[in-house]
Design a protein around this motif. Structure first.
Motif, PDB file in Angstrom:
ATOM      1  N   ALA A 158      10.130  35.287 -23.166  1.00 54.58           N
ATOM      2  CA  ALA A 158       9.214  34.818 -24.206  1.00 54.58           C
ATOM      3  C   ALA A 158       8.607  33.640 -23.556  1.00 54.58           C
ATOM      4  CB  ALA A 158       9.965  34.826 -25.555  1.00 54.58           C
ATOM      5  N   PRO A 159       7.109  33.778 -23.955  1.00 58.96           N
ATOM      6  CA  PRO A 159       6.569  32.670 -23.484  1.00 58.96           C
ATOM      7  C   PRO A 159       7.060  31.167 -24.103  1.00 58.96           C
ATOM      8  CG  PRO A 159       5.355  33.898 -25.006  1.00 58.96           C
ATOM      9  CD  PRO A 159       6.418  34.582 -24.894  1.00 58.96           C
ATOM     10  N   GLY A 160       6.892  30.097 -23.457  1.00 66.23           N
ATOM     11  CA  GLY A 160       7.127  29.085 -24.083  1.00 66.23           C
ATOM     12  C   GLY A 160       8.469  28.256 -23.530  1.00 66.23           C
ATOM     13  N   THR A 167      11.026  20.411 -29.722  1.00 60.81           N
ATOM     14  CA  THR A 167       9.764  20.559 -29.277  1.00 60.81           C
ATOM     15  C   THR A 167       9.674  21.823 -28.690  1.00 60.81           C
ATOM     16  OG1 THR A 167       9.502  18.095 -28.865  1.00 60.81           O
ATOM     17  CG2 THR A 167       7.834  19.557 -27.994  1.00 60.81           C
ATOM     18  N   TYR A 168       8.673  22.687 -29.142  1.00 64.08           N
ATOM     19  CA  TYR A 168       8.516  23.936 -28.649  1.00 64.08           C
ATOM     20  C   TYR A 168       6.967  23.833 -27.949  1.00 64.08           C
ATOM     21  CZ  TYR A 168       7.147  28.642 -27.997  1.00 64.08           C
ATOM     22  OH  TYR A 168       6.623  29.878 -27.456  1.00 64.08           O
ATOM     23  N   LEU A 169       7.014  24.002 -26.708  1.00 63.38           N
ATOM     24  CA  LEU A 169       5.781  24.058 -25.737  1.00 63.38           C
ATOM     25  C   LEU A 169       5.372  25.465 -25.650  1.00 63.38           C
ATOM     26  CD1 LEU A 169       6.742  21.403 -23.367  1.00 63.38           C
ATOM     27  CD2 LEU A 169       5.372  21.078 -25.562  1.00 63.38           C
ATOM     28  N   GLY A 170       4.413  26.204 -26.276  1.00 63.83           N
ATOM     29  CA  GLY A 170       3.977  27.504 -26.123  1.00 63.83           C
ATOM     30  C   GLY A 170       2.479  27.611 -25.800  1.00 63.83           C
ATOM     31  N   PRO A 171       2.190  28.786 -25.024  1.00 68.18           N
ATOM     32  CA  PRO A 171       0.837  29.175 -24.767  1.00 68.18           C
ATOM     33  C   PRO A 171      -0.152  28.857 -25.535  1.00 68.18           C
ATOM     34  CG  PRO A 171       2.319  31.137 -24.784  1.00 68.18           C
ATOM     35  CD  PRO A 171       3.066  30.171 -25.176  1.00 68.18           C
ATOM     36  N   VAL A 172       0.136  29.329 -27.012  1.00 68.94           N
ATOM     37  CA  VAL A 172      -0.829  29.142 -28.049  1.00 68.94           C
ATOM     38  C   VAL A 172      -0.822  28.290 -29.039  1.00 68.94           C
ATOM     39  CG1 VAL A 172      -2.076  30.605 -29.458  1.00 68.94           C
ATOM     40  CG2 VAL A 172      -1.578  31.570 -27.646  1.00 68.94           C
ATOM     41  N   MET A 173       0.650  28.416 -29.664  1.00 68.87           N
ATOM     42  CA  MET A 173       1.066  27.319 -30.348  1.00 68.87           C
ATOM     43  C   MET A 173       2.137  26.258 -29.967  1.00 68.87           C
ATOM     44  SD  MET A 173       1.013  29.884 -33.773  1.00 68.87           S
ATOM     45  CE  MET A 173       2.543  29.205 -34.469  1.00 68.87           C
ATOM     46  N   GLY A 174       2.329  25.492 -30.698  1.00 75.40           N
ATOM     47  CA  GLY A 174       3.487  24.602 -30.161  1.00 75.40           C
ATOM     48  C   GLY A 174       3.681  23.735 -31.313  1.00 75.40           C
ATOM     49  N   GLY A 175       4.702  22.456 -31.009  1.00 76.82           N
ATOM     50  CA  GLY A 175       4.743  21.304 -31.938  1.00 76.82           C
ATOM     51  C   GLY A 175       6.012  20.818 -31.898  1.00 76.82           C
TER      52      GLY A 175
END
Length: 170
Positions: free
Chosen positions: A68-70, A80-88
């Motif tokens: 999965a991406p991120g 922390t989640y660093l994703g291609p579209v969403m994160g936080g």
């Protein structure tokens, strides 16, 4: 030399295997020796048992997929989640609920809820296996519920943990 699937399986279960080996060596020393070696064997058997159970829990928690991406990072009680579209990012102290959702198409993600934000983390994101240890300090947290949620293969939403006095939204 080793097939990639076999290497992945060995890596997944390595902590449990080292724990079993250490416990076995410790038990051998307990039975066959005395004095300081006996005490060392006792300590090694205890440490190996703890490592084996921890490794078993981690191996069962890991879905075996990291596609999965991120990226998930855990640093100083902050997830922390660093994703291609969403994160936080959410702080452990601010969490009010942790849920796991698997859709009918097989996609799965974690939802971490705090008053300021809701963080969605794909189950197969790189580093997602850190969530088990990161969430363990939460009061009343049941790591077994988290493992059972990941092992479930049906479409379901499971509340793994909620802070007393807060209702988890499904």
């Amino acid at each position: 030399m080793i097939r990639p699937e076999a290497a992945a399986l060995l890596i997944r279960w390595r902590e449990a295997a080292f724990g079993v080996a250490a416990a076995g060596l410790g038990l051998y020393l307990l039975v066959t020796s005395g004095g300081l070696l006996f005490l060392f064997g006792l300590a090694l058997a205890g440490l190996g048992t703890v490592l084996a159970f921890s490794g078993l829990r981690h191996a069962r928690f890991h879905s075996g997929e990291d596609d999965a991406p991120g990226l998930v990072e855990v640093d100083e009680a902050r997830i922390t989640y660093l994703g291609p579209v969403m994160g936080g990012s959410v702080a452990l102290d601010d969490l009010t609920a942790v849920t796991f959702r698997r859709t009918g198409t097989g996609e799965a993600f974690w939802r971490l809820v705090s008053p300021e934000a809701t963080l969605y983390i794909p189950e197969a994101a790189r580093g997602a296996e850190q969530l088990l240890d990161a969430l363990a300090p939460l009061p009343g947290f049941d790591s077994g519920a988290m493992v059972r949620a990941v092992r479930s293969r049906t479409a379901v939403t499971i509340t793994v943990w909620s802070r007393p006095g807060h209702a988890a939204l499904t």
